[in-house]
Design an enzyme around this catalytic site. Structure first.
Site, short mmCIF file in Angstrom:
data_model
loop_
_atom_site.label_atom_id
_atom_site.label_comp_id
_atom_site.label_asym_id
_atom_site.label_seq_id
_atom_site.Cartn_x
_atom_site.Cartn_y
_atom_site.Cartn_z
N HIS A 9 133.26 73.10 56.62
CA HIS A 9 134.09 74.11 57.28
C HIS A 9 134.13 73.88 58.78
O HIS A 9 133.34 73.13 59.34
CB HIS A 9 133.59 75.52 56.97
CG HIS A 9 132.20 75.83 57.46
ND1 HIS A 9 131.08 75.63 56.69
CD2 HIS A 9 131.75 76.34 58.63
CE1 HIS A 9 130.01 76.00 57.36
NE2 HIS A 9 130.37 76.43 58.56
N GLU A 45 131.12 86.83 58.24
CA GLU A 45 132.09 85.75 58.13
C GLU A 45 133.17 86.05 57.10
O GLU A 45 132.96 86.83 56.18
CB GLU A 45 131.39 84.44 57.75
CG GLU A 45 130.90 84.41 56.31
CD GLU A 45 130.44 83.02 55.87
OE1 GLU A 45 129.88 82.28 56.69
OE2 GLU A 45 130.64 82.70 54.69
N GLN A 56 136.14 79.05 58.71
CA GLN A 56 135.15 80.13 58.71
C GLN A 56 135.32 80.97 59.98
O GLN A 56 135.05 80.50 61.09
CB GLN A 56 133.75 79.51 58.68
CG GLN A 56 132.59 80.49 58.76
CD GLN A 56 131.27 79.77 58.95
OE1 GLN A 56 131.10 79.04 59.92
NE2 GLN A 56 130.34 79.96 58.04
N HIS A 80 131.77 75.65 65.81
CA HIS A 80 131.03 74.52 65.26
C HIS A 80 131.82 73.81 64.15
O HIS A 80 132.77 74.36 63.61
CB HIS A 80 129.65 74.95 64.74
CG HIS A 80 129.69 75.90 63.58
ND1 HIS A 80 129.78 77.26 63.72
CD2 HIS A 80 129.65 75.67 62.25
CE1 HIS A 80 129.79 77.83 62.52
NE2 HIS A 80 129.72 76.89 61.61
N GLU A 130 126.86 71.64 62.17
CA GLU A 130 126.10 72.27 61.09
C GLU A 130 126.15 71.35 59.88
O GLU A 130 127.18 70.72 59.62
CB GLU A 130 126.74 73.63 60.74
CG GLU A 130 126.05 74.38 59.61
CD GLU A 130 126.77 75.69 59.26
OE1 GLU A 130 127.80 76.00 59.89
OE2 GLU A 130 126.30 76.38 58.35
CO CO Z 1 129.13 77.56 59.71
#
Ligand code: CO
Length: 141
Positions: A9, A45, A56, A80, A130
């Protein structure tokens, strides 16, 4: 090396999650597939599926959370990039061997039953990365 199997994501920090869900519903032409409040990360989220990946949207649960501090200093926007990996423990070991700076030395629980860990932007050219191990590929150790 991460050796990702895909992009899991892209995380986007938002100041108003409900308004952002409405905006993305219109932009992407679909409903969010998942909503979750992750207290341990201080976020709520909403996930929109795009191909095999997600967008996301991340709202902060308070100002003194990672996303809350990001919003205060940089405002809303991309937060991210998350790569999908088959075995998060192995990926973290390889990165540590490579001298890559990790935020999380060990996997921790993410949303949707995933395991996640963050890599420090100082080691990635300024991008918070991530790593995500999907629940379905969880290996028993
Ligand atoms: Co994330």
């Amino acid at each position: 090396v991460i050796e990702p199997s895909g992009i899991d994501h892209v995380g986007i920090a938002v100041t108003d999650l409900e308004a952002s869900v409405e905006r993305y519903r219109g932009l992407l032409g679909r409903e969010p597939v998942h909503r979750e409040r992750v207290e341990s990360q201080g976020v709520e989220e909403a996930l929109f599926a795009v191909g095999g990946s997600y967008v996301q949207l991340l709202g902060a649960l308070g100002p003194d959370t990672p996303v809350g501090r990001f919003l205060a200093s940089r405002g809303p926007g991309m937060h991210h990039l998350a790569y999908r990996v088959d075995d998060l423990v192995v990926a973290l070991e390889r990165l540590r061997d490579d001298g890559v700076r990790l935020i999380d030395a060990e996997p921790r629980p993410g949303s949707r039953g995933t395991l996640i860990a963050f890599v420090h932007p100082a080691s990635t050219g300024g991008v918070l990365i991530e790593l995500v191990q999907e629940a379905t590929s969880a290996t028993r150790r």
